[in-house]
Design an enzyme around this catalytic site. Structure first.
Site, PDB file in Angstrom:
ATOM      1  N   TYR A   1       0.833  -1.203   0.000  1.00  0.00           N
ATOM      2  CA  TYR A   1       0.000   0.000   0.000  1.00  0.00           C
ATOM      3  C   TYR A   1       0.875   1.264   0.000  1.00  0.00           C
ATOM      4  O   TYR A   1       0.656   2.195  -0.789  1.00  0.00           O
ATOM      5  CB  TYR A   1      -0.925  -0.032   1.219  1.00  0.00           C
ATOM      6  CG  TYR A   1      -1.931   1.086   1.273  1.00  0.00           C
ATOM      7  CD1 TYR A   1      -3.007   1.117   0.389  1.00  0.00           C
ATOM      8  CD2 TYR A   1      -1.810   2.109   2.207  1.00  0.00           C
ATOM      9  CE1 TYR A   1      -3.931   2.142   0.437  1.00  0.00           C
ATOM     10  CE2 TYR A   1      -2.731   3.140   2.262  1.00  0.00           C
ATOM     11  CZ  TYR A   1      -3.796   3.156   1.367  1.00  0.00           C
ATOM     12  OH  TYR A   1      -4.710   4.178   1.418  1.00  0.00           O
TER      13      TYR A   1
ATOM     14  N   LYS B   1       1.226   4.285  -2.833  1.00  0.00           N
ATOM     15  CA  LYS B   1       0.902   5.681  -2.512  1.00  0.00           C
ATOM     16  C   LYS B   1       2.129   6.596  -2.613  1.00  0.00           C
ATOM     17  O   LYS B   1       2.005   7.768  -2.984  1.00  0.00           O
ATOM     18  CB  LYS B   1       0.278   5.750  -1.119  1.00  0.00           C
ATOM     19  CG  LYS B   1      -1.059   5.012  -1.012  1.00  0.00           C
ATOM     20  CD  LYS B   1      -2.064   5.526  -2.033  1.00  0.00           C
ATOM     21  CE  LYS B   1      -3.455   4.955  -1.833  1.00  0.00           C
ATOM     22  NZ  LYS B   1      -4.432   5.513  -2.784  1.00  0.00           N
TER      23      LYS B   1
HETATM   24  N1  LIG Z   1     -10.179   6.110   4.205  1.00  0.00           N
HETATM   25  C1  LIG Z   1      -8.971   6.455   4.554  1.00  0.00           C
HETATM   26  O1  LIG Z   1      -8.673   6.606   5.752  1.00  0.00           O
HETATM   27  C2  LIG Z   1      -7.908   6.693   3.505  1.00  0.00           C
HETATM   28  C3  LIG Z   1      -6.679   7.181   3.943  1.00  0.00           C
HETATM   29  C4  LIG Z   1      -5.684   7.419   3.007  1.00  0.00           C
HETATM   30  C5  LIG Z   1      -5.933   7.177   1.671  1.00  0.00           C
HETATM   31  N2  LIG Z   1      -7.121   6.683   1.282  1.00  0.00           N
HETATM   32  C6  LIG Z   1      -7.292   6.428  -0.148  1.00  0.00           C
HETATM   33  O2  LIG Z   1      -8.445   7.103  -0.586  1.00  0.00           O
HETATM   34  C7  LIG Z   1      -9.032   6.404  -1.679  1.00  0.00           C
HETATM   35  C8  LIG Z   1     -10.497   6.160  -1.365  1.00  0.00           C
HETATM   36  O3  LIG Z   1     -10.573   5.374  -0.183  1.00  0.00           O
HETATM   37  P1  LIG Z   1     -11.934   5.136   0.603  1.00  0.00           P
HETATM   38  O4  LIG Z   1     -11.599   5.077   2.039  1.00  0.00           O
HETATM   39  O5  LIG Z   1     -12.955   6.081   0.110  1.00  0.00           O
HETATM   40  O6  LIG Z   1     -12.235   3.623   0.159  1.00  0.00           O
HETATM   41  P2  LIG Z   1     -13.592   2.921  -0.237  1.00  0.00           P
HETATM   42  O7  LIG Z   1     -13.280   1.468  -0.175  1.00  0.00           O
HETATM   43  O8  LIG Z   1     -14.728   3.465   0.563  1.00  0.00           O
HETATM   44  O9  LIG Z   1     -13.806   3.357  -1.768  1.00  0.00           O
HETATM   45  C9  LIG Z   1     -12.955   2.907  -2.791  1.00  0.00           C
HETATM   46  C10 LIG Z   1     -13.771   2.790  -4.070  1.00  0.00           C
HETATM   47  O10 LIG Z   1     -12.864   2.398  -5.116  1.00  0.00           O
HETATM   48  C11 LIG Z   1     -13.551   1.475  -5.948  1.00  0.00           C
HETATM   49  N3  LIG Z   1     -12.577   0.649  -6.680  1.00  0.00           N
HETATM   50  C12 LIG Z   1     -11.686  -0.235  -6.164  1.00  0.00           C
HETATM   51  N4  LIG Z   1     -11.004  -0.821  -7.156  1.00  0.00           N
HETATM   52  C13 LIG Z   1     -11.466  -0.298  -8.321  1.00  0.00           C
HETATM   53  C14 LIG Z   1     -11.154  -0.520  -9.697  1.00  0.00           C
HETATM   54  N5  LIG Z   1     -10.218  -1.426 -10.089  1.00  0.00           N
HETATM   55  N6  LIG Z   1     -11.809   0.212 -10.616  1.00  0.00           N
HETATM   56  C15 LIG Z   1     -12.755   1.107 -10.251  1.00  0.00           C
HETATM   57  N7  LIG Z   1     -13.117   1.339  -8.973  1.00  0.00           N
HETATM   58  C16 LIG Z   1     -12.466   0.645  -8.020  1.00  0.00           C
HETATM   59  C17 LIG Z   1     -14.417   0.668  -4.987  1.00  0.00           C
HETATM   60  O11 LIG Z   1     -15.486   0.016  -5.657  1.00  0.00           O
HETATM   61  C18 LIG Z   1     -14.889   1.740  -4.013  1.00  0.00           C
HETATM   62  O12 LIG Z   1     -16.113   2.316  -4.423  1.00  0.00           O
HETATM   63  C19 LIG Z   1      -8.205   5.121  -1.845  1.00  0.00           C
HETATM   64  O13 LIG Z   1      -7.238   5.334  -2.843  1.00  0.00           O
HETATM   65  C20 LIG Z   1      -7.534   4.961  -0.496  1.00  0.00           C
HETATM   66  O14 LIG Z   1      -6.325   4.259  -0.597  1.00  0.00           O
HETATM   67  C21 LIG Z   1      -8.128   6.437   2.169  1.00  0.00           C
END
Ligand SMILES: NC(=O)c1ccc[n+]([C@@H]2O[C@H](COP(=O)([O-])OP(=O)(O)OC[C@H]3O[C@@H](n4cnc5c(N)ncnc54)[C@H](O)[C@@H]3O)[C@@H](O)[C@H]2O)c1
Length: 247
Positions: free
Chosen positions: A155, A159
């Site tokens: 991960y 990133k």
């Molecule tokens: N939530 C956190 O605390 C956090 C922290 C740092 C970074 N992030 C990053 O933010 C982004 C969103 O995270 P989130 O927490 O909203 O996650 P989430 O799981 O709620 O949403 C992720 C979305 O991405 C979609 N997805 C996954 N693989 C896919 C693909 N191959 N093609 C199209 N869609 C796809 C999923 O269907 C889902 O709707 C991610 O990149 C995650 O790594 C999240």
């Protein structure tokens, strides 16, 4: 760039940070097309008046079709926000043996290559706008890019690469009038994290310097809007994390 007149695509917009961004952009008057692999997201998109394309961001044909759909519905693309992502927790050498190569590869494939796939094809369509400022791209990194924890090799690598390509992307696309930034969120209260037991959420929140809570997805969405609206922001990765430094 004036968001109220924008045509935005938001990947991963069926859930979490992407869904909050799509909703906020709609509130500000932008047209939005959500690209997500989850067909169930179409209902939520319709509820906020956004278009929807079931898309796998890692697949060239799928993204091409989705962006063509977005252009047909909205008349063009000015903003691309990449939120689609997956998370894995696996140690490099764990009790069950070495890290699975397929899970490492899949994480890089979705988080890094998927983001690049979408942005390169979106940039091509933005360049056709023929203005001085043709578009804005916002990618989603993570604070794991800088202080990844145990079990986050895949991960964090995915990133860190998002953060690392931000400046060269901005330089590459300057000639086409396209800005590129990334956001490195801390710990946000998305469905992914809300699924954890309350005590785990509390202990994560306790690590945040101030305010001691999970980030609200709307705080991510407002940062996306700020990047779009501030024409002098370019080539930068912005931490949004309540000064959390993971150990
Ligand atoms: N939530 C956190 O605390 C956090 C922290 C740092 C970074 N992030 C990053 O933010 C982004 C969103 O995270 P989130 O927490 O909203 O996650 P989430 O799981 O709620 O949403 C992720 C979305 O991405 C979609 N997805 C996954 N693989 C896919 C693909 N191959 N093609 C199209 N869609 C796809 C999923 O269907 C889902 O709707 C991610 O990149 C995650 O790594 C999240």
């Amino acid at each position: 760039m004036d968001l109220s007149n924008c045509r935005a695509v938001v990947t991963g917009g069926a859930s979490g940070l992407g869904a909050a961004t799509a909703a906020h952009f709609r509130d500000l008057g932008a047209q939005v097309t959500v690209l997500d692999r989850d067909p169930a997201g179409a209902e939520g998109a319709a509820a906020i008046g956004a278009h929807y394309a079931v898309t796998d961001v890692t697949d060239e044909a799928s993204v091409t079709a989705a962006l063509d759909h977005a252009v047909a519905r909205m008349g063009g693309i000015d903003v691309c926000v990449n939120c689609a992502g997956v998370v894995v927790g696996e140690k490099t050498l764990g009790r069950d043996g070495p890290h699975r190569l397929d899970s490492f590869r899949r994480t890089i494939e979705v988080n890094l290559i998927g983001s690049f796939n979408v942005l390169r094809l979106a940039a091509e369509r933005m360049a056709a706008n023929g203005r001085a400022q043709n578009g804005v791209i916002v990618n989603t990194a993570s604070i794991a890019a800088f202080d990844g924890q145990k079990g986050q090799a895949a991960y964090a690598a995915s990133k860190a690469a998002i953060a690392g390509m931000t400046l060269p992307l901005a330089r590459d696309l300057a000639g086409q009038g396209i800005r590129v930034c990334a956001i490195a969120p801390g710990i946000f209260g998305t469905p992914m994290l809300k699924g954890l037991p309350a005590e785990v959420q509390d202990s994560l929140a306790a690590e945040v310097t101030f305010p001691k809570r999970l980030g609200d997805p709307t705080e991510f969405a407002r940062t996306c809007a700020f990047i779009v609206q501030n024409d002098y922001l370019n080539g930068e990765t912005i931490r949004v994390d309540g000064a959390l430094r993971m150990r």
